[in-house]
Write a protein that holds these residues in place. Structure first.
Motif, PDB file in Angstrom:
ATOM      1  N   PRO A   4       0.815  -1.212   0.000  1.00 55.17           N
ATOM      2  CA  PRO A   4       0.000   0.000   0.000  1.00 55.17           C
ATOM      3  C   PRO A   4       0.851   1.266   0.000  1.00 55.17           C
ATOM      4  CG  PRO A   4       0.023  -0.975   2.169  1.00 55.17           C
ATOM      5  CD  PRO A   4       0.757  -1.922   1.261  1.00 55.17           C
ATOM      6  N   LEU A   5       0.302   2.334  -0.533  1.00 51.51           N
ATOM      7  CA  LEU A   5       0.994   3.613  -0.583  1.00 51.51           C
ATOM      8  C   LEU A   5       0.470   4.550   0.505  1.00 51.51           C
ATOM      9  CD1 LEU A   5       0.904   4.216  -4.432  1.00 51.51           C
ATOM     10  CD2 LEU A   5       2.792   3.316  -3.074  1.00 51.51           C
ATOM     11  N   GLY A   6       1.324   5.446   0.957  1.00 45.38           N
ATOM     12  CA  GLY A   6       0.926   6.474   1.914  1.00 45.38           C
ATOM     13  C   GLY A   6       0.403   5.912   3.225  1.00 45.38           C
ATOM     14  N   ASP A   7      -0.777   6.404   3.627  1.00 41.97           N
ATOM     15  CA  ASP A   7      -1.345   5.983   4.907  1.00 41.97           C
ATOM     16  C   ASP A   7      -2.370   4.858   4.748  1.00 41.97           C
ATOM     17  OD1 ASP A   7      -3.364   7.459   3.704  1.00 41.97           O
ATOM     18  OD2 ASP A   7      -4.073   8.305   5.590  1.00 41.97           O
ATOM     19  N   ARG A   8      -2.232   4.087   3.692  1.00 48.16           N
ATOM     20  CA  ARG A   8      -3.166   2.976   3.457  1.00 48.16           C
ATOM     21  C   ARG A   8      -2.678   1.699   4.131  1.00 48.16           C
ATOM     22  NH1 ARG A   8      -3.293   6.145  -1.006  1.00 48.16           N
ATOM     23  NH2 ARG A   8      -5.348   6.749  -1.764  1.00 48.16           N
ATOM     24  N   VAL A   9      -3.652   0.843   4.458  1.00 44.13           N
ATOM     25  CA  VAL A   9      -3.392  -0.423   5.139  1.00 44.13           C
ATOM     26  C   VAL A   9      -4.174  -1.506   4.401  1.00 44.13           C
ATOM     27  CG1 VAL A   9      -3.717  -1.671   7.312  1.00 44.13           C
ATOM     28  CG2 VAL A   9      -3.126   0.743   7.366  1.00 44.13           C
ATOM     29  N   ILE A  10      -3.571  -2.681   4.212  1.00 38.22           N
ATOM     30  CA  ILE A  10      -4.272  -3.803   3.590  1.00 38.22           C
ATOM     31  C   ILE A  10      -4.695  -4.768   4.686  1.00 38.22           C
ATOM     32  CG2 ILE A  10      -4.115  -5.739   1.984  1.00 38.22           C
ATOM     33  CD1 ILE A  10      -2.209  -4.086   0.318  1.00 38.22           C
ATOM     34  N   LEU A  11      -5.992  -5.099   4.690  1.00 38.58           N
ATOM     35  CA  LEU A  11      -6.567  -5.970   5.711  1.00 38.58           C
ATOM     36  C   LEU A  11      -7.073  -7.268   5.104  1.00 38.58           C
ATOM     37  CD1 LEU A  11      -8.828  -3.368   7.539  1.00 38.58           C
ATOM     38  CD2 LEU A  11      -6.606  -4.192   8.292  1.00 38.58           C
ATOM     39  N   GLU A  12      -6.963  -8.319   5.884  1.00 30.68           N
ATOM     40  CA  GLU A  12      -7.614  -9.585   5.578  1.00 30.68           C
ATOM     41  C   GLU A  12      -8.827  -9.630   6.499  1.00 30.68           C
ATOM     42  OE1 GLU A  12      -6.103 -13.771   6.709  1.00 30.68           O
ATOM     43  OE2 GLU A  12      -5.145 -13.244   4.808  1.00 30.68           O
ATOM     44  N   VAL A  13     -10.007  -9.440   5.932  1.00 30.10           N
ATOM     45  CA  VAL A  13     -11.221  -9.356   6.736  1.00 30.10           C
ATOM     46  C   VAL A  13     -11.548 -10.717   7.320  1.00 30.10           C
ATOM     47  CG1 VAL A  13     -13.676  -8.760   6.708  1.00 30.10           C
ATOM     48  CG2 VAL A  13     -12.068  -7.495   5.279  1.00 30.10           C
ATOM     49  N   GLN A  14     -11.928 -10.724   8.607  1.00 34.40           N
ATOM     50  CA  GLN A  14     -12.250 -11.982   9.266  1.00 34.40           C
ATOM     51  C   GLN A  14     -13.537 -12.557   8.696  1.00 34.40           C
ATOM     52  OE1 GLN A  14     -12.095 -11.225  13.475  1.00 34.40           O
ATOM     53  NE2 GLN A  14      -9.891 -11.465  13.479  1.00 34.40           N
ATOM     54  N   LYS A  15     -13.603 -13.865   8.675  1.00 38.99           N
ATOM     55  CA  LYS A  15     -14.723 -14.591   8.074  1.00 38.99           C
ATOM     56  C   LYS A  15     -15.969 -14.500   8.931  1.00 38.99           C
ATOM     57  CE  LYS A  15     -12.234 -16.172   4.711  1.00 38.99           C
ATOM     58  NZ  LYS A  15     -12.354 -15.705   3.391  1.00 38.99           N
ATOM     59  N   GLU A  16     -17.034 -15.116   8.430  1.00 43.31           N
ATOM     60  CA  GLU A  16     -18.297 -15.164   9.154  1.00 43.31           C
ATOM     61  C   GLU A  16     -18.130 -15.865  10.492  1.00 43.31           C
ATOM     62  OE1 GLU A  16     -20.524 -17.389   6.334  1.00 43.31           O
ATOM     63  OE2 GLU A  16     -21.281 -15.609   5.356  1.00 43.31           O
ATOM     64  N   LEU A  64     -10.201  -3.026  14.499  1.00 51.27           N
ATOM     65  CA  LEU A  64     -11.597  -2.726  14.187  1.00 51.27           C
ATOM     66  C   LEU A  64     -11.595  -1.610  13.160  1.00 51.27           C
ATOM     67  CD1 LEU A  64     -13.167  -2.509  17.757  1.00 51.27           C
ATOM     68  CD2 LEU A  64     -13.445  -4.354  16.123  1.00 51.27           C
ATOM     69  N   PHE A  65     -12.459  -1.724  12.147  1.00 42.70           N
ATOM     70  CA  PHE A  65     -12.529  -0.684  11.127  1.00 42.70           C
ATOM     71  C   PHE A  65     -13.984  -0.429  10.753  1.00 42.70           C
ATOM     72  CE2 PHE A  65     -12.143  -4.708   8.974  1.00 42.70           C
ATOM     73  CZ  PHE A  65     -13.037  -4.633   7.932  1.00 42.70           C
ATOM     74  N   ASP A  66     -14.241   0.742  10.203  1.00 46.07           N
ATOM     75  CA  ASP A  66     -15.591   1.096   9.773  1.00 46.07           C
ATOM     76  C   ASP A  66     -16.082   0.117   8.714  1.00 46.07           C
ATOM     77  OD1 ASP A  66     -15.807   3.320  11.436  1.00 46.07           O
ATOM     78  OD2 ASP A  66     -14.911   4.650   9.944  1.00 46.07           O
ATOM     79  N   LYS A  67     -17.334  -0.298   8.839  1.00 49.91           N
ATOM     80  CA  LYS A  67     -17.892  -1.322   7.965  1.00 49.91           C
ATOM     81  C   LYS A  67     -17.850  -0.960   6.482  1.00 49.91           C
ATOM     82  CE  LYS A  67     -21.830  -4.328   7.322  1.00 49.91           C
ATOM     83  NZ  LYS A  67     -23.052  -4.823   7.882  1.00 49.91           N
ATOM     84  N   GLU A  85      -5.640   4.705   7.166  1.00 52.42           N
ATOM     85  CA  GLU A  85      -5.436   4.532   8.608  1.00 52.42           C
ATOM     86  C   GLU A  85      -6.544   5.209   9.407  1.00 52.42           C
ATOM     87  OE1 GLU A  85      -1.908   4.936  11.914  1.00 52.42           O
ATOM     88  OE2 GLU A  85      -2.128   6.522  10.435  1.00 52.42           O
ATOM     89  N   LYS A  86      -7.070   6.313   8.929  1.00 46.76           N
ATOM     90  CA  LYS A  86      -8.128   7.041   9.650  1.00 46.76           C
ATOM     91  C   LYS A  86      -9.421   6.242   9.769  1.00 46.76           C
ATOM     92  CE  LYS A  86      -9.901   9.339   5.601  1.00 46.76           C
ATOM     93  NZ  LYS A  86     -10.248  10.528   4.923  1.00 46.76           N
ATOM     94  N   ASP A  87      -9.601   5.215   8.900  1.00 46.45           N
ATOM     95  CA  ASP A  87     -10.806   4.375   8.963  1.00 46.45           C
ATOM     96  C   ASP A  87     -10.674   3.263   9.998  1.00 46.45           C
ATOM     97  OD1 ASP A  87     -12.068   5.837   6.960  1.00 46.45           O
ATOM     98  OD2 ASP A  87     -11.092   4.667   5.388  1.00 46.45           O
ATOM     99  N   ILE A  88      -9.490   3.098  10.570  1.00 53.64           N
ATOM    100  CA  ILE A  88      -9.278   2.101  11.623  1.00 53.64           C
ATOM    101  C   ILE A  88      -9.681   2.725  12.949  1.00 53.64           C
ATOM    102  CG2 ILE A  88      -7.576   0.715  12.838  1.00 53.64           C
ATOM    103  CD1 ILE A  88      -6.072   0.487  10.171  1.00 53.64           C
ATOM    104  N   VAL A  89     -10.574   2.046  13.663  1.00 47.73           N
ATOM    105  CA  VAL A  89     -11.144   2.579  14.887  1.00 47.73           C
ATOM    106  C   VAL A  89     -10.300   2.211  16.101  1.00 47.73           C
ATOM    107  CG1 VAL A  89     -13.187   2.537  16.368  1.00 47.73           C
ATOM    108  CG2 VAL A  89     -13.441   2.437  13.894  1.00 47.73           C
ATOM    109  N   ALA A  90      -9.793   0.955  16.162  1.00 50.93           N
ATOM    110  CA  ALA A  90      -9.056   0.500  17.329  1.00 50.93           C
ATOM    111  C   ALA A  90      -8.226  -0.738  17.001  1.00 50.93           C
ATOM    112  CB  ALA A  90     -10.009   0.178  18.475  1.00 50.93           C
ATOM    113  N   ILE A  91      -7.253  -1.003  17.856  1.00 56.15           N
ATOM    114  CA  ILE A  91      -6.440  -2.224  17.772  1.00 56.15           C
ATOM    115  C   ILE A  91      -6.997  -3.199  18.812  1.00 56.15           C
ATOM    116  CG2 ILE A  91      -4.150  -3.223  18.081  1.00 56.15           C
ATOM    117  CD1 ILE A  91      -3.022  -0.440  17.336  1.00 56.15           C
ATOM    118  N   VAL A  92      -7.224  -4.442  18.405  1.00 56.30           N
ATOM    119  CA  VAL A  92      -7.734  -5.472  19.316  1.00 56.30           C
ATOM    120  C   VAL A  92      -6.557  -6.186  19.962  1.00 56.30           C
ATOM    121  CG1 VAL A  92      -9.122  -7.561  19.501  1.00 56.30           C
ATOM    122  CG2 VAL A  92      -9.756  -5.799  17.842  1.00 56.30           C
ATOM    123  N   ASP A  93      -6.522  -6.196  21.292  1.00 54.79           N
ATOM    124  CA  ASP A  93      -5.430  -6.874  22.019  1.00 54.79           C
ATOM    125  C   ASP A  93      -5.689  -8.349  22.151  1.00 54.79           C
ATOM    126  OD1 ASP A  93      -3.733  -4.767  22.399  1.00 54.79           O
ATOM    127  OD2 ASP A  93      -4.644  -4.171  24.288  1.00 54.79           O
TER     128      ASP A  93
END
Length: 93
Positions: A4-16, A64-67, A85-93
């Motif tokens: 990713p470029l700049g402040d972007r993040v690539i996520l693997e979305v968790q399954k159902e 956690l990120f905005d839906k 990065e601004k769309d990420i709400v929190a880090i899950v511990d």
């Protein structure tokens, strides 16, 4: 892998998720926000004065990120979500 470029993040979305009773809860029926695992991060964002600020998240963290945030992409037949990065709400511990 995608980088990713700049402040972007690539996520693997968790399954159902599945409840104890065996009922499958579809991702689109869940309340927002959603969770995902970070697989790649950009180099950071550039401020107006030219200074580069690194990201506060790193590869391997679950967040956690905005839906409705981000852009869905496929790479090697695997789906990913690219978010700022601004769309990420929190880090899950």
């Amino acid at each position: 892998m995608l980088k990713p470029l700049g402040d972007r993040v690539i996520l693997e979305v968790q399954k159902e998720e599945q409840t104890v009773g065996g009922i499958v809860i579809a991702n689109n029926a869940k309340e927002k926000p959603q969770t995902g695992k970070i697989v790649a991060v950009g180099s950071g964002r550039v401020l107006d004065n030219g200074e580069k600020v690194g990201l506060s998240v790193k590869v391997g963290e679950t967040v956690l990120f905005d839906k409705y945030a981000g852009t869905e992409v496929k790479y090697d037949e695997k789906p990913y979500l690219v978010v700022h990065e601004k769309d990420i709400v929190a880090i899950v511990d």
